[in-house]
Design an enzyme around this catalytic site. Structure first.
Site, short mmCIF file in Angstrom:
data_model
loop_
_atom_site.label_atom_id
_atom_site.label_comp_id
_atom_site.label_asym_id
_atom_site.label_seq_id
_atom_site.Cartn_x
_atom_site.Cartn_y
_atom_site.Cartn_z
N LYS A 59 0.83 -1.20 0.00
CA LYS A 59 0.00 0.00 0.00
C LYS A 59 0.88 1.27 0.00
O LYS A 59 0.63 2.20 -0.76
CB LYS A 59 -0.94 -0.01 1.23
CG LYS A 59 -2.01 -1.10 1.13
CD LYS A 59 -2.79 -1.33 2.42
CE LYS A 59 -3.73 -2.52 2.27
NZ LYS A 59 -4.51 -2.84 3.48
N GLN A 111 -4.46 -1.85 9.80
CA GLN A 111 -4.36 -3.16 9.18
C GLN A 111 -4.85 -4.24 10.14
O GLN A 111 -4.48 -4.27 11.31
CB GLN A 111 -2.89 -3.43 8.76
CG GLN A 111 -2.69 -4.69 7.92
CD GLN A 111 -3.36 -4.63 6.55
OE1 GLN A 111 -3.53 -3.57 5.96
NE2 GLN A 111 -3.76 -5.79 6.04
N ASP A 139 -11.01 2.20 4.26
CA ASP A 139 -11.22 0.75 4.20
C ASP A 139 -12.70 0.40 4.03
O ASP A 139 -13.04 -0.72 3.68
CB ASP A 139 -10.73 0.08 5.49
CG ASP A 139 -9.39 -0.60 5.32
OD1 ASP A 139 -9.08 -1.01 4.19
OD2 ASP A 139 -8.66 -0.75 6.32
N1 GUN Z 1 -6.69 -7.33 6.46
C1 GUN Z 1 -7.04 -8.07 5.38
N2 GUN Z 1 -7.57 -7.29 4.41
C2 GUN Z 1 -7.57 -6.04 4.89
C3 GUN Z 1 -7.99 -4.78 4.36
O1 GUN Z 1 -8.50 -4.66 3.24
N3 GUN Z 1 -7.80 -3.71 5.16
C4 GUN Z 1 -7.25 -3.80 6.41
N4 GUN Z 1 -7.14 -2.70 7.13
N5 GUN Z 1 -6.87 -4.95 6.94
C5 GUN Z 1 -7.02 -6.06 6.17
#
Ligand code: GUN
Length: 294
Positions: free
Chosen positions: A54, A98, A121
């Site tokens: 990211k 995350q 998100d």
């Molecule tokens: N863990 C697995 N997929 C995601 C996601 O799309 N965003 C976040 N913040 N954590 C995750």
């Protein structure tokens, strides 16, 4: 059947180019550089990789990014304080925490602490609720990425039977909702199957589109898939491997080699849904920067 790959990597690269051009235009016009912050707790291998991806994509597109790291023993209170700080930081357009978080921290509490206007998100109940009603909102990244992939390949969805395997809040539930929405892609008849479902094989066999998001490696076998089906594999389990340099192999929820020959379209793992997830997060960050979500 001659199957075609739903090449998420290629589509994501194309969208990345579009976003890069848009960011250049914004900057040239004197606008604010979009800024994404990410909170990473602990050293989970998968999370490390995703967050690094990211941050790297932010740089490539021309966004500002901030990575905030905590060790596994961070308290819930401390994490919530940081969330509050980011909520009030006018320079940060959007941020993510995350997941997964260590067991002593309530993920739901953290998700609900994020200002929904910065929740790129799309996990906050306000965004989930708005999505369910079809209002403008931040769509969660993986489901939005899947729909964008279907759209770019012009996959027919209207009136089709879509079987979603898995009922998680971050993939199964929202993608089922989006596939049933009165729009394109969408207008599907949706069935959600999960670990307690009976007749799961029969359900899958009647599916025109299967979205596998169970987190069980190679769960979907050839005898569960109808000839000509579209199969989207959201699985990303890291299985130990002696062949790769990293020591693991990213494994999907679909037994690709035997399922692919029955499909019209199928996503590879890696290079299918994963790159689309990151690009959806970037799109949401750009939206957040423009303050288009009321
Ligand atoms: N863990 C697995 N997929 C995601 C996601 O799309 N965003 C976040 N913040 N954590 C995750």
């Amino acid at each position: 059947m001659d199957y075609k790959l739903l090449d998420g990597k290629a589509v994501a690269a194309q969208i990345k180019q579009e976003l890069t051009e848009e960011v250049s235009r914004i900057k040239a016009a004197g606008g604010k550089t979009p800024h994404l912050a990410a909170i990473l707790v602990g050293h989970d291998g998968g999370s490390e990789t995703y967050v690094a991806g990211k941050v790297k994509t932010c740089k490539e597109i021309g966004f500002q990014s901030t990575l905030i790291r905590y060790e596994d023993d961070v308290t819930e209170e401390e994490l919530l304080r940081k969330v509050d700080e980011l909520n009030r930081d006018a320079d940060v357009d959007g941020f993510i925490v995350q997941l997964p978080l260590p067991p002593h921290i309530s993920e739901q509490k953290v998700i609900e602490a994020v200002d929904y206007r910065k929740d790129v998100d799309g996990f906050h109940p306000v965004n989930m609720g708005r999505m369910a009603v079809g209002l403008p909102c931040f769509l969660s990244a993986t489901p939005a990425g899947i729909l964008e992939l279907l759209k770019r390949y012009e996959i027919e969805t209207k009136g089709k039977h879509c079987v979603v395997l898995g009922r998680s809040n971050i993939v199964g539930k929202p993608v089922a909702m989006m596939m049933m929405q009165k729009s394109y892609p969408g207008d599907c008849t949706v069935t959600i199957c999960h670990s307690r479902s009976q007749n799961l094989k029969e359900m899958c066999l009647s599916a025109d589109i299967i979205i596998a998001a169970l987190g069980v490696p190679e769960f979907v076998k050839a005898d569960m898939v109808k000839e000509g089906a579209v199969v989207v594999d959201v699985g990303t389990t890291r299985l130990p491997s002696s062949v790769t340099r990293s020591g693991y192999k990213l494994t999907g929820d679909v037994k690709f080699d035997e399922v692919a020959p029955k499909c019209s379209y199928i996503t590879p793992v890696p290079g299918g849904v994963g790159p689309m997830t990151i690009i959806s997060l970037m799109r949401n960050t750009l939206l957040a920067g423009k303050q288009l979500i009321p």
